[in-house]
Design a protein around this motif. Sequence first.
Motif, PDB file in Angstrom:
ATOM      1  N   SER A   1       0.831  -1.206   0.000  1.00  0.00           N
ATOM      2  CA  SER A   1       0.000   0.000   0.000  1.00  0.00           C
ATOM      3  C   SER A   1       0.865   1.256   0.000  1.00  0.00           C
ATOM      4  N   SER A   2       1.988   1.213   0.720  1.00  0.00           N
ATOM      5  CA  SER A   2       2.903   2.353   0.745  1.00  0.00           C
ATOM      6  C   SER A   2       3.494   2.607  -0.641  1.00  0.00           C
ATOM      7  N   SER A   3       3.884   1.541  -1.330  1.00  0.00           N
ATOM      8  CA  SER A   3       4.440   1.681  -2.677  1.00  0.00           C
ATOM      9  C   SER A   3       3.417   2.292  -3.631  1.00  0.00           C
ATOM     10  N   LEU A   4       2.177   1.857  -3.509  1.00  0.00           N
ATOM     11  CA  LEU A   4       1.128   2.336  -4.407  1.00  0.00           C
ATOM     12  C   LEU A   4       0.796   3.799  -4.164  1.00  0.00           C
ATOM     13  N   ILE A   5       0.699   4.222  -2.899  1.00  0.00           N
ATOM     14  CA  ILE A   5       0.344   5.617  -2.625  1.00  0.00           C
ATOM     15  C   ILE A   5       1.495   6.537  -3.019  1.00  0.00           C
ATOM     16  N   HIS A   6       2.752   6.060  -2.893  1.00  0.00           N
ATOM     17  CA  HIS A   6       3.884   6.838  -3.384  1.00  0.00           C
ATOM     18  C   HIS A   6       3.779   7.025  -4.895  1.00  0.00           C
ATOM     19  N   LEU A   7       3.423   5.953  -5.591  1.00  0.00           N
ATOM     20  CA  LEU A   7       3.289   6.026  -7.047  1.00  0.00           C
ATOM     21  C   LEU A   7       2.180   6.988  -7.438  1.00  0.00           C
ATOM     22  N   VAL A   8       1.053   6.916  -6.743  1.00  0.00           N
ATOM     23  CA  VAL A   8      -0.067   7.821  -7.013  1.00  0.00           C
ATOM     24  C   VAL A   8       0.356   9.266  -6.775  1.00  0.00           C
TER      25      VAL A   8
ATOM     26  N   SER B   1      -4.000   9.702 -15.135  1.00  0.00           N
ATOM     27  CA  SER B   1      -3.369   8.661 -15.944  1.00  0.00           C
ATOM     28  C   SER B   1      -3.948   7.275 -15.670  1.00  0.00           C
ATOM     29  N   LYS B   2      -3.738   6.390 -16.641  1.00  0.00           N
ATOM     30  CA  LYS B   2      -4.156   4.990 -16.486  1.00  0.00           C
ATOM     31  C   LYS B   2      -3.380   4.335 -15.355  1.00  0.00           C
ATOM     32  N   LEU B   3      -2.133   4.739 -15.181  1.00  0.00           N
ATOM     33  CA  LEU B   3      -1.295   4.173 -14.123  1.00  0.00           C
ATOM     34  C   LEU B   3      -1.894   4.436 -12.750  1.00  0.00           C
ATOM     35  N   VAL B   4      -2.357   5.645 -12.517  1.00  0.00           N
ATOM     36  CA  VAL B   4      -2.969   5.980 -11.227  1.00  0.00           C
ATOM     37  C   VAL B   4      -4.299   5.259 -11.064  1.00  0.00           C
ATOM     38  N   GLU B   5      -5.065   5.146 -12.141  1.00  0.00           N
ATOM     39  CA  GLU B   5      -6.343   4.438 -12.053  1.00  0.00           C
ATOM     40  C   GLU B   5      -6.145   2.987 -11.629  1.00  0.00           C
ATOM     41  N   LYS B   6      -5.177   2.307 -12.257  1.00  0.00           N
ATOM     42  CA  LYS B   6      -4.902   0.912 -11.893  1.00  0.00           C
ATOM     43  C   LYS B   6      -4.348   0.813 -10.477  1.00  0.00           C
ATOM     44  N   SER B   7      -3.497   1.766 -10.101  1.00  0.00           N
ATOM     45  CA  SER B   7      -2.923   1.768  -8.755  1.00  0.00           C
ATOM     46  C   SER B   7      -4.011   1.953  -7.706  1.00  0.00           C
ATOM     47  N   MET B   8      -4.932   2.865  -7.965  1.00  0.00           N
ATOM     48  CA  MET B   8      -6.002   3.138  -7.007  1.00  0.00           C
ATOM     49  C   MET B   8      -6.947   1.949  -6.886  1.00  0.00           C
ATOM     50  N   GLY B   9      -7.197   1.260  -8.004  1.00  0.00           N
ATOM     51  CA  GLY B   9      -8.051   0.078  -7.956  1.00  0.00           C
ATOM     52  C   GLY B   9      -7.457  -1.006  -7.075  1.00  0.00           C
ATOM     53  N   LEU B  10      -6.149  -1.235  -7.224  1.00  0.00           N
ATOM     54  CA  LEU B  10      -5.470  -2.228  -6.387  1.00  0.00           C
ATOM     55  C   LEU B  10      -5.412  -1.760  -4.941  1.00  0.00           C
ATOM     56  N   LEU B  11      -5.151  -0.481  -4.739  1.00  0.00           N
ATOM     57  CA  LEU B  11      -5.046   0.060  -3.388  1.00  0.00           C
ATOM     58  C   LEU B  11      -6.362  -0.091  -2.625  1.00  0.00           C
ATOM     59  N   GLU B  12      -7.470   0.228  -3.288  1.00  0.00           N
ATOM     60  CA  GLU B  12      -8.768   0.078  -2.616  1.00  0.00           C
ATOM     61  C   GLU B  12      -9.024  -1.388  -2.287  1.00  0.00           C
ATOM     62  N   ASN B  13      -8.662  -2.272  -3.214  1.00  0.00           N
ATOM     63  CA  ASN B  13      -8.827  -3.704  -2.981  1.00  0.00           C
ATOM     64  C   ASN B  13      -8.070  -4.145  -1.730  1.00  0.00           C
ATOM     65  N   ILE B  14      -6.854  -3.637  -1.555  1.00  0.00           N
ATOM     66  CA  ILE B  14      -6.019  -4.037  -0.415  1.00  0.00           C
ATOM     67  C   ILE B  14      -6.542  -3.460   0.891  1.00  0.00           C
ATOM     68  N   VAL B  15      -6.813  -2.147   0.913  1.00  0.00           N
ATOM     69  CA  VAL B  15      -7.191  -1.515   2.186  1.00  0.00           C
ATOM     70  C   VAL B  15      -8.578  -1.933   2.648  1.00  0.00           C
ATOM     71  N   SER B  16      -9.416  -2.386   1.718  1.00  0.00           N
ATOM     72  CA  SER B  16     -10.757  -2.824   2.112  1.00  0.00           C
ATOM     73  C   SER B  16     -10.724  -4.097   2.948  1.00  0.00           C
ATOM     74  N   SER B  17      -9.599  -4.823   2.877  1.00  0.00           N
ATOM     75  CA  SER B  17      -9.495  -6.074   3.635  1.00  0.00           C
ATOM     76  C   SER B  17      -8.351  -6.054   4.644  1.00  0.00           C
ATOM     77  N   SER B  18      -7.695  -4.902   4.787  1.00  0.00           N
ATOM     78  CA  SER B  18      -6.549  -4.831   5.699  1.00  0.00           C
ATOM     79  C   SER B  18      -6.530  -3.509   6.456  1.00  0.00           C
ATOM     80  N   GLU B  19      -6.782  -3.574   7.745  1.00  0.00           N
ATOM     81  CA  GLU B  19      -6.718  -2.383   8.596  1.00  0.00           C
ATOM     82  C   GLU B  19      -5.286  -1.833   8.636  1.00  0.00           C
ATOM     83  N   ILE B  20      -4.314  -2.729   8.581  1.00  0.00           N
ATOM     84  CA  ILE B  20      -2.903  -2.314   8.599  1.00  0.00           C
ATOM     85  C   ILE B  20      -2.591  -1.449   7.373  1.00  0.00           C
ATOM     86  N   ALA B  21      -3.027  -1.912   6.211  1.00  0.00           N
ATOM     87  CA  ALA B  21      -2.775  -1.160   4.974  1.00  0.00           C
ATOM     88  C   ALA B  21      -3.520   0.175   4.997  1.00  0.00           C
TER      89      ALA B  21
END
Length: 324
Positions: free
Chosen positions: A165-172, A179-199
């Motif tokens: 999650s840290s790598s993705l938010i840095h990239l964003v 950009s498409k890069l941020v859209e894909k990053s945000m999609g993955l980021l939401e997927n991760i944080v929705s199931s991880s309080e730590i993230a």
Amino acid sequence: MAEVPVVEALLFGDHEAKAAAADAVTHLTNKQRHKLAENGAIPAIVSMLHAPPDFKSLESAIFALLSLAYGSERNKIRIAKAGAIPQLLNLVQSQIHPLIDHAIAALLILSSCSANKSSMAACGAIEILIQTLHENNSTQAKLDIIVTLHNLSQWIPTILLSCTSSSLIHLVNQSEKSSKLVEKSMGLLENIVSSSEIALQEIASTTFGIRALVETVEEGSKHCKEYAVGILLMICESSRETYRGMILREGAIPGLMQVSIDGTKRAKASAKSLLRLLRDCSSDFRSERSKNVVLEQVMGEIDRGEMRGIEVGMVEEMIARLNM
């Protein structure tokens, strides 16, 4: 039978003959490639990845595997079982450009097959790809890595969720929000944080995390805004007392109001829920009280479901007043 000499060269030819045969695979028809795989060509091609680093033969082997994997779940499984994944990961960690990008593309194709996902994770693909996300400057390679990680997200170990999650938010934060890069990053980021309080806490506590999300709400694509609003809502719901002020200080309200009007269906619902959490008329400052009056007026219309196209101009005027 064009595939017969290709198979023979791959199985019994010398180094140059194998490289030429691997090149020929990309020019065969789907039916011919199917017969090639049935006749045992895949292990022979994968074995070329073990060879001493010869750019041309390695490139030919990767392209041949990509051609065989495309559109064939059976071949994707065969390629993985032949031992291609560790070899491709070795190439990702090499200094041989552009083979790194080709190997990442091959891993993306293999990760799209459900049968390969657990074995890819077991080979350390997730750790290597996260590291490469930091180091690789190619936009296409970054996109391929993010999609691959999305395919493998169920297998990301808990210990790596915070790092991912840290790598993705840095990239964003560093990228163009539309950009498409941020859209894909945000999609993955939401997927991760929705199931991880730590993230989720990693994103919320990062110096620029909330700011990057607010900027994405303002500047991203429709889907990007949807993901960003969803993450901000989860952050605020996790601890309203802690994060409400931080979100407000980043100037989130105008963007959220705009999304509540013209966002996707899910983005509208999330934006309205977040705006309700951010409402507070307890400020002692006149300018803040004035902004709260405007916000309350708009929120009243949102609550009554009165936001229609005819009111967009009026709401945009209110957003401008909030920005003053």
